[in-house]
Design a protein around this motif. Structure first.
Motif, PDB file in Angstrom:
ATOM      1  N   ARG B  10      64.864  32.857  -7.968  1.00  0.00           N
ATOM      2  CA  ARG B  10      65.970  32.330  -8.769  1.00  0.00           C
ATOM      3  C   ARG B  10      66.937  31.557  -7.899  1.00  0.00           C
ATOM      4  NH1 ARG B  10      68.819  33.427 -13.593  1.00  0.00           N
ATOM      5  NH2 ARG B  10      70.813  32.974 -12.662  1.00  0.00           N
ATOM      6  N   GLU B  11      67.306  32.194  -6.790  1.00  0.00           N
ATOM      7  CA  GLU B  11      68.238  31.587  -5.849  1.00  0.00           C
ATOM      8  C   GLU B  11      67.727  30.218  -5.391  1.00  0.00           C
ATOM      9  OE1 GLU B  11      70.906  33.322  -5.100  1.00  0.00           O
ATOM     10  OE2 GLU B  11      71.787  32.176  -3.442  1.00  0.00           O
ATOM     11  N   ALA B  12      66.456  30.184  -5.006  1.00  0.00           N
ATOM     12  CA  ALA B  12      65.895  28.939  -4.502  1.00  0.00           C
ATOM     13  C   ALA B  12      65.871  27.885  -5.607  1.00  0.00           C
ATOM     14  CB  ALA B  12      64.488  29.178  -3.963  1.00  0.00           C
ATOM     15  N   LEU B  13      65.463  28.302  -6.807  1.00  0.00           N
ATOM     16  CA  LEU B  13      65.356  27.340  -7.904  1.00  0.00           C
ATOM     17  C   LEU B  13      66.724  26.817  -8.331  1.00  0.00           C
ATOM     18  CD1 LEU B  13      62.536  28.744 -10.179  1.00  0.00           C
ATOM     19  CD2 LEU B  13      62.480  26.773  -8.670  1.00  0.00           C
ATOM     20  N   CYS B  14      67.742  27.666  -8.204  1.00  0.00           N
ATOM     21  CA  CYS B  14      69.097  27.226  -8.533  1.00  0.00           C
ATOM     22  C   CYS B  14      69.472  25.992  -7.727  1.00  0.00           C
ATOM     23  CB  CYS B  14      70.097  28.335  -8.226  1.00  0.00           C
ATOM     24  SG  CYS B  14      70.435  29.373  -9.631  1.00  0.00           S
ATOM     25  N   TRP B  15      68.941  25.874  -6.539  1.00  0.00           N
ATOM     26  CA  TRP B  15      69.255  24.710  -5.703  1.00  0.00           C
ATOM     27  C   TRP B  15      68.217  23.614  -5.835  1.00  0.00           C
ATOM     28  CZ3 TRP B  15      73.966  24.742  -4.390  1.00  0.00           C
ATOM     29  CH2 TRP B  15      74.633  25.952  -4.128  1.00  0.00           C
ATOM     30  N   LEU B  16      66.955  24.007  -6.061  1.00  0.00           N
ATOM     31  CA  LEU B  16      65.903  22.990  -6.113  1.00  0.00           C
ATOM     32  C   LEU B  16      65.914  22.228  -7.429  1.00  0.00           C
ATOM     33  CD1 LEU B  16      62.843  24.658  -4.384  1.00  0.00           C
ATOM     34  CD2 LEU B  16      64.188  22.702  -3.627  1.00  0.00           C
ATOM     35  N   LEU B  17      66.137  22.952  -8.525  1.00  0.00           N
ATOM     36  CA  LEU B  17      66.062  22.282  -9.827  1.00  0.00           C
ATOM     37  C   LEU B  17      67.092  21.159  -9.978  1.00  0.00           C
ATOM     38  CD1 LEU B  17      65.079  25.069 -12.372  1.00  0.00           C
ATOM     39  CD2 LEU B  17      63.669  23.393 -11.200  1.00  0.00           C
ATOM     40  N   PRO B  18      68.337  21.329  -9.495  1.00  0.00           N
ATOM     41  CA  PRO B  18      69.258  20.190  -9.570  1.00  0.00           C
ATOM     42  C   PRO B  18      68.720  18.945  -8.868  1.00  0.00           C
ATOM     43  CG  PRO B  18      70.492  22.160  -9.116  1.00  0.00           C
ATOM     44  CD  PRO B  18      69.042  22.548  -9.068  1.00  0.00           C
ATOM     45  N   ILE B  19      68.019  19.147  -7.755  1.00  0.00           N
ATOM     46  CA  ILE B  19      67.433  17.983  -7.078  1.00  0.00           C
ATOM     47  C   ILE B  19      66.397  17.339  -7.988  1.00  0.00           C
ATOM     48  CG2 ILE B  19      66.102  17.248  -5.064  1.00  0.00           C
ATOM     49  CD1 ILE B  19      67.420  19.425  -3.483  1.00  0.00           C
ATOM     50  N   VAL B  20      65.566  18.188  -8.621  1.00  0.00           N
ATOM     51  CA  VAL B  20      64.561  17.662  -9.539  1.00  0.00           C
ATOM     52  C   VAL B  20      65.238  16.882 -10.671  1.00  0.00           C
ATOM     53  CG1 VAL B  20      62.769  18.310 -11.188  1.00  0.00           C
ATOM     54  CG2 VAL B  20      62.944  19.507  -9.007  1.00  0.00           C
ATOM     55  N   ILE B  21      66.308  17.479 -11.225  1.00  0.00           N
ATOM     56  CA  ILE B  21      67.031  16.807 -12.308  1.00  0.00           C
ATOM     57  C   ILE B  21      67.549  15.455 -11.832  1.00  0.00           C
ATOM     58  CG2 ILE B  21      69.092  16.925 -13.772  1.00  0.00           C
ATOM     59  CD1 ILE B  21      68.725  19.969 -13.807  1.00  0.00           C
ATOM     60  N   GLY B  22      68.146  15.464 -10.618  1.00  0.00           N
ATOM     61  CA  GLY B  22      68.685  14.219 -10.069  1.00  0.00           C
ATOM     62  C   GLY B  22      67.616  13.159  -9.919  1.00  0.00           C
ATOM     63  N   ILE B  23      66.482  13.551  -9.340  1.00  0.00           N
ATOM     64  CA  ILE B  23      65.423  12.565  -9.099  1.00  0.00           C
ATOM     65  C   ILE B  23      64.905  12.020 -10.421  1.00  0.00           C
ATOM     66  CG2 ILE B  23      63.078  12.293  -8.206  1.00  0.00           C
ATOM     67  CD1 ILE B  23      63.847  14.232  -5.971  1.00  0.00           C
ATOM     68  N   LEU B  24      64.714  12.917 -11.404  1.00  0.00           N
ATOM     69  CA  LEU B  24      64.250  12.453 -12.720  1.00  0.00           C
ATOM     70  C   LEU B  24      65.235  11.453 -13.314  1.00  0.00           C
ATOM     71  CD1 LEU B  24      62.882  15.697 -14.417  1.00  0.00           C
ATOM     72  CD2 LEU B  24      61.599  13.678 -13.708  1.00  0.00           C
TER      73      LEU B  24
END
Lengths: 775, 775
Positions: B10-24
């Motif tokens: 969860r912790e890792a995804l909390c930071w990774l998913l925003p990057i994914v959102i940004g790139i998309l």
């Protein structure tokens, strides 16, 4: 009970006072800046002129350099050791703790403000490895607090009258303190957005757009005042010519000269190198914190705060050491021919000179290339960075050469020899580690930025030499700025606010994305080893800080899985709502709690909660003899109501009171000396007074019903800690009661019910009646 | 029950998913920008070439101009009218409402995303008075929501597996939606800080640095992706040469050409004029809102959302009207000699051309000075602003002449004749008022900024002519930017975020303080008349929005004086924890409440609260036949547990379940057509199913004990509304129960008890046991 007029006045002051805070901080910053400029110039120019007149001699310049430093440090250290110990260090950990909801005595006194700001002038003047930013945060907090209270204990001044205590409650006071903090950062850095963000990120645990917006107004008026004053001073107060808006606190040239747009650039393939810079910054920060903790621990044992003389000697010794080291390196520096394009440097802007504190450049000397012991046409390589104030060194590392078009020639890589940068990096880094925590006002931002800029510049130079100078031009300015950001991030673990601060102060708006990247990387790397320097120092002191961003994954797991029933203390000191005065005084004397739950007197054993009351309010009640009655149910003594000065309770006039004439009190006070004047009545004095007046006899009771806070937060023991944590932070609570509620539900309320329209339409009559009733 | 591994993931995804959102979002913005560029270029260049070939003829160019506009509008309007009505307008009010805690069906569907983004391409391509920023906010919200849910109903795709529902609860979903919003703003404007601030100011009612920081990561990766793609496209994918960081979305020249540092300046004595600009901006905004509300009301009566064809015709009619008006004015424009220094303009940067969507400048024509019907060496004065895309007009008003050194000559005042600016101001203002609210995706930011920039420029010109051209040079760029900020502030009543947005997109970092000033003044002036356009539209729709910054003084007074007991609804629908399935279905059918308090079955009349359960969870329970048992206390049918897809309850596997095979369900579904596939099971279908399976007989009961939320918030009726308001906002509640608590207190918990160290030290064993127990 507040009237409509009071609401409107409050509303207006909520917006006006931040402007006042900003303007005050702008003036303060202007005065401090001039002070720093004067002291710094005195020391460096004195030494330089000794060098120039003495030829090859070392003794006299060294003596000047060291003795002036020692002298200035005596002032700075003396103010801390003998006037106000809380003026030491940056003050950021203390202010952060306070804003998080923990009280600290004397933190926000005017005395602390004066000691801190005078102290920082002399700290920087003495050449200690220190910056002014931290102390300005603290100073801003004091100004904000004083303005909101419209009173100052130390000055013995207090606004009186009906509306004087509008903001004298906890929440407002903390908000205004936070706003002051923002104004402090903003005026120290000349960075309005960064200042507001700093407070949001580091200071407030209870955020609202309302506070944010007022912070921003304060920072804007502060920066505008400061720049306006600087500009007015420069243009000899011909305001029609004073152009605003082109100051950068860490800029070397004015915006008009340095085209920041053309200055900063980067390529896509540099991102891995940026990550490296971030890693290095994180490691540097973690190591700094690690070493500093060791030194702090050693310092606690051998130079305790209580031993004022030792603390004083320590800081003077460190100042002397710093001066000798810097001087020796500068003396042993190689000489180097002036760069060919130095002529360009000559057209430096007068305004910048004002800001940077190096106004009196001697005739014939090149501004950024000090000759020192070198022959004509050459400059001292180490002296260029070590014999100037720290903020000037930072500016040079980041910006020197910005006005020269170097693209394609690689000339910018040549401005600082790697040896000089490396020496600067190591020396300043070690001295900074040693200095942070001494008994003098010292900020951490500028040293950390300077060290980081040197690191970044070095990385850039290595990269440039590995890709080849003639092939593609790496931008050294970019690397210096990224290094500075990474280093500050590694030390403080702050994020967004320092990114914006660095951007605003250097003018590098193009670099915001890479700045964010390096700060992010450096935070991750640093967090792997330890906490940020401020949190570390807070923890060394043992203050209970509840930080959301600091919630680690493990902490979060614990708070979600553990219930508050597991954590709650079961040993409660509760009071009935009516209690013998004698017993109450005993309780206050024997129990240091700050708040007491009030339970239903009839069912004391079952502890059915009725409300809670804070120690402060109890003391105020006793001081003003409010709520006393004798055991026959009537007020003990009839008398005119005296309005208490606390803003927390407005029902005081309904309560019974028992006045004590002032002459008598002064008499009692004089018997109980020594105590500091203006402090709230001590418990001993109170007990003495009450006893003298015979109130401690068994038939005198206190009724707290109309003074207690009704409906305190009570949570069920099964509630998860994380929910309690969230409540503590967002509601700014100091404590929570735990109890089996099993409430009998009588209604439900939804979001829709809270909108203004709904309240007005659906229960308009009731509201009007209610407003009339209580008006 | 979550394991340690799950927490770390969860912790890792909390930071990774925003990057994914940004790139998309970066990719999305790149594609949409290219689309807009292509459509816009097609229309304007087509028309211009018709003009150039046809000599003095009007018919053919007019026909081209209008018919292409009508054609494009058909696509944009058709997508809204016939595909997804929620794609209309800017979407900001809807997203704001959603983030405030109010649900809205279909708002975050992929279908809406496609309709909105395709629609905005064609809206702008058609020359409607619209910008892309609002739709990008909405688009970002959809992307953020989809990424966090790792599922999409419309695409029929859903991540399965143990960890798929990590973020499928309300709070996380809203946080990610907010992050997506930030990425949307940031990529639309190329403004990473402004994007993050926008979300904080406008979107989140529950702020935390944690969310802020993740927003910023998303905005940075989004902007970086977008600019990287643009740069890569420009350098033909030779990444080693792709220089980043010098794009400004509303910049006319690249940072390398326009020295923003030297471009923007202001004098101290101009501040009163800035205040005037702010007042004008506020008035313009208030009038716009007033007129737009009238039009919206008229539109509601005559062109209701339900009447698709009328809505469609309306938007096409407005597009045709817009085209004809703009064309007519351009045609009747006077001609004017090209400025002497136009040669300087020629060295415009190729990169900028890519961004601005005017790549195909015809040979021999001056880029910013269209010839149209004028003779050689002259240009069409009105056509310069009216015959270009709106964002290009905005850029020109703000920046044209930035590369020319005009100080002392006053040449910049001459670039736009006042008549042309005034015409632009009036025409675009009126068309904007008419257009906002039509059935096509339309953003408000660009039109509002453009109108404001013209206003500011006019004020600057008047000031310049009154102080005299040769005496002192007023900076027109400064005035244009301030006017733009004031106008946007007057329309939206946003503050900090638009200040930063304007600063970031124009590069005017020097102007942050005056920008703040004008926005502040314009907000005060505007608030005197009405609410911001978004809030107005939200209120027209009647959504219950709880906005802190919107708390007026009177509303605050009411909330402080009125208790929740006054407001609460007394008619509660409560459920016992165990209930006949038949009765439960009846309750769900007859009562539309979203949540039900669960009271102690034994004391139903006293309504002692045990917990609460939401409609969604009840529906999920019934769908998966969870918690059913027959009246003899055992589970009705034993079967394997089926894991429900809601993330809110993790205890499902402990519960009883009653599976229904999929083939049978499809059969039942086919009987109940038409219904939309993939939607949650409707109550009718459920009842039908349950009835078929014989579960509605009297002996089947439901046990909600392990599904209900324990310890819902219960406040005493004496609690003030303001406290409830604060709780609703900060805790993101949907409802609060009201009840006489009278809790029996068993303990107290202070801030200190919540720190990680304390928990570990004082109750380490207990925590470990607890963590083991539940792991």
């Amino acid at each position: 009970v507040k009237s409509k007029k009071e609401y409107n006045l409050r509303e207006a002051l909520c917006w006006l006072l931040p402007i006042v805070i900003g303007i005050l901080m702008g003036f303060t910053a202007f005065v401090v800046d001039i002070g720093i400029e004067w002291l710094v110039t005195f020391r460096y120019e004195r030494t330089k002129s000794e060098i120039r007149s003495g030829g090859d001699g070392v003794a006299l310049p060294l003596f000047t350099f060291v003795s002036v430093s020692a002298l200035f440090t005596c002032v700075a250290g003396g103010l801390v050791a003998f006037v106000e110990p809380l003026a030491a260090g940056s003050g950021i950990p203390e202010v952060k703790t306070y804003l998080n909801g923990v009280r600290m005595k004397n933190l926000l006194h005017v005395k602390t403000l004066v000691a801190k700001l005078c102290g920082i002038m002399f700290s920087i003047g003495a050449g200690l490895i220190a910056g002014k930013e931290g102390p300005f945060v603290h100073g801003g907090a004091i100004v904000g607090s004083g303005v909101s209270a419209m009173a100052s204990k130390a000055l013995g001044w207090k606004l009186k009258g009906k509306y004087a205590n509008l903001f004298r409650n906890d929440v407002d006071h903390r908000e205004f303190t936070a706003i002051g903090t923002a104004a402090g950062v903003a005026t120290a850095f000349g960075a309005p957005i960064g200042g507001a963000l700093f407070t949001i990120e580091e200071g407030c645990s209870f955020y609202s757009t309302f506070v944010f917006w007022r912070c921003f107004i304060a920072t804007c008026s502060g920066v505008l005042t400061l720049h306006g004053l600087v500009e007015a001073r420069h243009t000899m107060f011909d305001v029609s010519l004073a152009k605003l808006g082109n100051h950068r606190d860490f800029g070397l040239y004015s915006d008009g000269d340095a085209n920041y747009g053309a200055t900063f650039w980067y390529y896509v393939w540099e991102f891995p190198v940026f990550v490296l810079v971030g890693i290095l910054g994180g490691l540097m920060g973690a190591l700094f914190i690690h070493l500093n903790v060791k030194i702090t621990m050693w310092r606690r044992r051998h130079i305790p705060v209580s031993n004022k003389m030792r603390r004083f000697y320590e800081v003077v010794a460190i100042a002397v050491l710093t001066s000798i080291i810097l001087f020796s390196f500068a003396r042993s520096s190689p000489c180097r021919a002036l760069p060919a394009d130095v002529a360009v440097e000559e057209k430096f802007n007068e305004e910048e000179a004002d800001l940077s504190g190096e106004d009196a450049v001697s005739e014939g000397e090149h501004r950024y290339f000090p000759q020192l012991w070198c022959e004509e046409g050459k400059y001292s390589v180490y002296g260029q960075l070590l014999m100037v104030p720290l903020s000037e060194a930072l500016r040079m590392i980041v910006h020197l050469g910005e006005t020269v078009d170097c693209e394609g020639t690689g000339c910018q890589a040549e401005i600082f020899p790697s040896a000089s940068l490396f020496l600067f990096l190591v020396v300043v880094y070690l001295l900074m580690t040693l200095t942070y925590g001494v008994s003098a006002p010292t900020g951490l931002f500028v040293p950390s930025l300077a060290v980081g800029a040197a690191m970044g510049h070095l990385v850039g130079q290595i990269l440039q030499s590995s890709v080849g100078v003639d092939k593609i031009t790496i931008n050294m300015h970019t690397y210096s700025i990224l290094g500075a950001a990474a280093s500050l991030g590694g030390a403080t673990r702050m994020t967004l606010s320092i990114a914006v601060l660095v951007m605003e102060t250097t003018g590098a708006m193009q670099l915001i994305v890479p700045i964010m990247l390096v700060i992010f990387v450096s935070k991750i790397v640093g967090d792997f080893f330890n906490e940020g320097i401020y949190d570390t120092h807070i923890h060394i002191r043992g203050a209970p800080l509840l930080e959301e961003s600091g919630l680690s994954s493990s902490h979060r797991m614990i708070t979600e899985k553990v219930t508050i029933g597991d954590v709650a203390k079961k040993e409660l000191v509760v009071l009935p709502s009516r209690i013998q005065l004698r017993s109450l005084v005993e309780v206050l004397k024997n129990c240091s709690h700050n708040s007491f739950p009030i339970v239903n007197g009839a069912e004391m054993s079952k502890m059915v909660i009725e409300g809670s009351i804070s120690r402060t309010i109890l003391m105020k009640m006793l001081e003003h003899r409010l709520g006393l009655y004798n055991d026959r149910g009537a007020a003990a003594v009839e008398g005119e109501a005296e309005r208490a000065t606390t803003g927390a309770h407005e029902d005081l006039k309904d309560a019974y009171t028992l006045p004590l004439d002032q002459r008598r009190r002064r008499h009692i006070q004089s018997q109980l000396e020594p105590r500091i004047d203006g402090d709230p009545l001590s418990l001993e004095l109170l007990e003495f007074e009450l006893n003298q007046q015979g109130y401690l006899e068994s038939h005198v009771f206190v009724d707290m019903t109309s003074f207690m806070q009704q409906n305190p937060f009570v949570l069920s023991p099964e509630t998860s800690l994380s929910r309690a944590y969230h409540l503590f932070r967002t509601m700014g609570l100091r404590y929570l009661l735990v109890g089996h509620a099993q409430p009998v539900v009588s209604g439900i309320i939804t979001r829709k019910d809270l909108t203004e329209e709904h309240i007005k339409i659906s229960i308009g009559k009731k509201v009007r009646r209610r407003l009339r009733q209580r008006d």
